[in-house]
Write an enzyme that holds these catalytic residues in place. Structure first.
Site, PDB file in Angstrom:
ATOM      1  N   THR A  98       4.327   1.299   1.311  1.00 44.15           N
ATOM      2  CA  THR A  98       5.396   0.971   2.578  1.00 44.15           C
ATOM      3  C   THR A  98       6.805   1.772   1.778  1.00 44.15           C
ATOM      4  O   THR A  98       7.424   2.493   2.617  1.00 44.15           O
ATOM      5  CB  THR A  98       5.532  -0.382   2.752  1.00 44.15           C
ATOM      6  OG1 THR A  98       4.349  -0.967   2.730  1.00 44.15           O
ATOM      7  CG2 THR A  98       6.375  -0.333   4.153  1.00 44.15           C
ATOM      8  N   THR A  99       7.254   1.052   0.900  1.00 45.23           N
ATOM      9  CA  THR A  99       8.460   1.481   0.382  1.00 45.23           C
ATOM     10  C   THR A  99       8.671   3.064   0.112  1.00 45.23           C
ATOM     11  O   THR A  99       9.610   3.741   0.391  1.00 45.23           O
ATOM     12  CB  THR A  99       8.871   0.794  -0.789  1.00 45.23           C
ATOM     13  OG1 THR A  99       8.406  -0.575  -0.761  1.00 45.23           O
ATOM     14  CG2 THR A  99      10.340   0.905  -1.505  1.00 45.23           C
ATOM     15  N   CYS A 123       0.968  -1.125  -0.012  1.00 46.93           N
ATOM     16  CA  CYS A 123      -0.009   0.032  -0.134  1.00 46.93           C
ATOM     17  C   CYS A 123       0.779   1.277   0.028  1.00 46.93           C
ATOM     18  O   CYS A 123       0.453   2.335   0.061  1.00 46.93           O
ATOM     19  CB  CYS A 123      -0.892   0.022   1.324  1.00 46.93           C
ATOM     20  SG  CYS A 123      -2.393  -1.033   0.913  1.00 46.93           S
ATOM     21  N   HIS A 160       4.147  -3.976   9.435  1.00 52.35           N
ATOM     22  CA  HIS A 160       2.783  -4.241   8.795  1.00 52.35           C
ATOM     23  C   HIS A 160       1.840  -4.456   9.629  1.00 52.35           C
ATOM     24  O   HIS A 160       0.646  -4.865   9.234  1.00 52.35           O
ATOM     25  CB  HIS A 160       3.257  -5.346   7.784  1.00 52.35           C
ATOM     26  CG  HIS A 160       3.819  -4.878   6.550  1.00 52.35           C
ATOM     27  ND1 HIS A 160       3.461  -3.730   5.879  1.00 52.35           N
ATOM     28  CD2 HIS A 160       4.670  -5.615   5.628  1.00 52.35           C
ATOM     29  CE1 HIS A 160       4.150  -3.501   4.894  1.00 52.35           C
ATOM     30  NE2 HIS A 160       4.814  -4.594   4.679  1.00 52.35           N
TER      31      HIS A 160
HETATM   32  P1  PAP Z   1       5.641  -3.798   0.973  1.00 50.53           P
HETATM   33  O1  PAP Z   1       4.514  -3.780   1.846  1.00 50.53           O
HETATM   34  O2  PAP Z   1       5.872  -5.112   0.225  1.00 50.53           O
HETATM   35  O3  PAP Z   1       7.089  -2.925   1.092  1.00 50.53           O
HETATM   36  P2  PAP Z   1       4.938  -1.590  -0.647  1.00 50.53           P
HETATM   37  O4  PAP Z   1       5.824  -0.710  -1.000  1.00 50.53           O
HETATM   38  O5  PAP Z   1       3.964  -1.182   0.425  1.00 50.53           O
HETATM   39  O6  PAP Z   1       5.404  -2.908  -0.662  1.00 50.53           O
HETATM   40  O7  PAP Z   1       4.044  -1.821  -2.277  1.00 50.53           O
HETATM   41  C1  PAP Z   1       4.815  -1.609  -3.523  1.00 50.53           C
HETATM   42  C2  PAP Z   1       3.895  -0.670  -4.279  1.00 50.53           C
HETATM   43  O8  PAP Z   1       4.313   0.646  -4.168  1.00 50.53           O
HETATM   44  C3  PAP Z   1       4.008  -1.280  -5.671  1.00 50.53           C
HETATM   45  O9  PAP Z   1       2.847  -0.805  -6.257  1.00 50.53           O
HETATM   46  P3  PAP Z   1       2.463  -1.439  -8.016  1.00 50.53           P
HETATM   47  O10 PAP Z   1       2.629  -3.062  -7.723  1.00 50.53           O
HETATM   48  O11 PAP Z   1       0.924  -0.984  -8.077  1.00 50.53           O
HETATM   49  O12 PAP Z   1       3.220  -0.815  -8.814  1.00 50.53           O
HETATM   50  C4  PAP Z   1       5.048  -0.185  -6.443  1.00 50.53           C
HETATM   51  O13 PAP Z   1       5.365  -0.057  -7.344  1.00 50.53           O
HETATM   52  C5  PAP Z   1       4.600   0.782  -5.223  1.00 50.53           C
HETATM   53  N1  PAP Z   1       5.815   1.994  -5.162  1.00 50.53           N
HETATM   54  C6  PAP Z   1       6.882   1.905  -4.896  1.00 50.53           C
HETATM   55  N2  PAP Z   1       7.926   2.763  -4.605  1.00 50.53           N
HETATM   56  C7  PAP Z   1       7.024   3.990  -5.114  1.00 50.53           C
HETATM   57  C8  PAP Z   1       7.262   5.286  -5.440  1.00 50.53           C
HETATM   58  N3  PAP Z   1       8.346   6.009  -4.886  1.00 50.53           N
HETATM   59  N4  PAP Z   1       6.352   6.023  -5.695  1.00 50.53           N
HETATM   60  C9  PAP Z   1       5.060   5.467  -5.956  1.00 50.53           C
HETATM   61  N5  PAP Z   1       4.949   4.069  -5.871  1.00 50.53           N
HETATM   62  C10 PAP Z   1       5.864   3.372  -5.502  1.00 50.53           C
END
Ligand code: PAP
Length: 341
Positions: free
Chosen positions: A91-92, A89, A152
């Site tokens: 996180t990163t 959602c 999480h």
């Molecule tokens: P995690 O909970 O496993 O850490 P998380 O980072 O919450 O994952 O989710 C990854 C989503 O954030 C991805 O979405 P998508 O699959 O719909 O593309 C990822 O692309 C998106 N994401 C990561 N970094 C960014 C960013 N800098 N800006 C916008 N979206 C991002």
């Protein structure tokens, strides 16, 4: 003569966790200590994950011991900031934005040597419960303040000193339809034949890691309504719409508002740019190989940067599926003041 302690600069946080992690591993872990507790919990297999029902939420089995120890032993510092989210959602992105904003005095966001240009955001901000799962809480203790950490876990599973307001919490949520799509793509990196329908059904019936997702979101929503000074509630879609405004909110909430001079110097825009999807995805560290910290050790780093948009659900689910998930979520959120557009 001044003592060594007096002449050595006291490091100020947040610092990238990987820079201070000495790699030591303790002899005993909570996994052994809480084996019986875990074995007694209701169990469900969901795709690649073994889930256990712990205090109303389906947690991957390997999360449970760390959660228990985290609940019992975590002592928040007043200037700690806990970043919380349901998986996939934002996180990163939130880790990157919060780190860049909070550490901007030591690391100007436009600097070529910024830690986020050499480390994945997960290597800068550690998963708290995972640190406890590994019995490595001494590493958290050693971090200079203010500390940035993430989880999480739902709000109701956080340690009482945190929910009582002992530190700040920032939560990011996302349209559950886009979360499902993101989750499916992520899980497929480990299980390529995983069907979209299976992932979708597990989200709809709540038996998914950290689920049910609506209870997760509501736990933080309610906390943010009760204590807006302690819990900041953000939406991924709002971050996409106006990243700068949300970076300002985030910095202010963390006690580090941007000054007029920083505004004039373009520092907000520099944070937004550094953490933007294209910038992060394009960095060598986020393209090459696997090996982010802890839980995601085996996951290719590029798995965290797929598409980064709102509305990709339309490319993956039928209108009927979308309407069904929308209906479930709408009913669960009814009367709470929270809605997904
Ligand atoms: P995690 O909970 O496993 O850490 P998380 O980072 O919450 O994952 O989710 C990854 C989503 O954030 C991805 O979405 P998508 O699959 O719909 O593309 C990822 O692309 C998106 N994401 C990561 N970094 C960014 C960013 N800098 N800006 C916008 N979206 C991002």
């Amino acid at each position: 003569m001044a003592s060594a302690a007096a002449t050595t600069a006291v490091p100020s946080g947040p610092v990238p966790f990987k820079d201070v992690d000495d790699g030591t591993v303790p002899e005993h872990t909570p996994k052994e200590e809480f084996g019986d507790l875990v074995a007694a919990l209701p169990r469900r297999q969901q795709s690649i994950l073994e889930l256990r029902l712990y205090q109303g939420f389906w947690l991957p089995e390997h999360w449970v011991p760390g959660t228990v120890v985290f609940q019992r032993r975590f002592a928040p510092r007043p200037d700690d900031v806990v970043l919380a989210s349901y998986p996939k959602c934002g996180t990163t992105w939130l880790k990157a934005l919060a780190f860049a904003a909070a550490a901007r005095a030591a690391h100007p966001p436009a600097a070529p040597g910024h830690p986020l240009r050499r480390l994945n955001p997960h290597d800068c901000v550690p998963f708290i419960d995972e640190i406890f799962a590994a019995g490595e809480e001494a590493k958290l203790d050693a971090l200079p303040s203010p500390r940035l950490m993430n989880t999480h876990l739902p709000c109701t599973l956080l340690p009482t000193p945190v929910t009582a307001g002992g530190c700040r919490v920032v939560y990011v949520c996302r349209d559950p339809k886009d979360m499902v799509v993101s989750l499916w793509h992520f899980l497929r990196r480990t299980k390529p034949d995983l069907s979209f329908d299976e992932t979708f059904e597990s989200v709809c019936d709540g038996t998914v890691a950290a689920g049910p997702v609506w209870d997760h979101v509501l736990s933080y929503w309610r906390a943010s309504v009760a204590r807006p000074d302690r819990v900041l509630f953000l939406k991924y879609e709002d971050l996409l719409r106006d990243t700068g405004a949300n970076v300002r909110r985030l910095a202010e909430f963390m006690g580090r508002p941007f000054t007029a001079a920083e505004e004039a110097a373009g520092d907000v825009a520099a944070v937004v740019e550094l953490c933007s999807f294209d910038e992060m995805k394009g960095l060598e560290v986020n393209k090459a190989g696997s090996g982010t910290a802890g839980r995601y050790r085996a996951m290719p780093r590029d798995a965290f940067f797929r598409k980064g948009v709102a509305g990709d659900w339309a490319n993956h689910m039928t209108p009927e599926m979308a309407a069904r998930l929308d209906r479930i979520v709408r009913e669960k959120l009814q009367g709470t003041g929270l809605a997904f557009a």
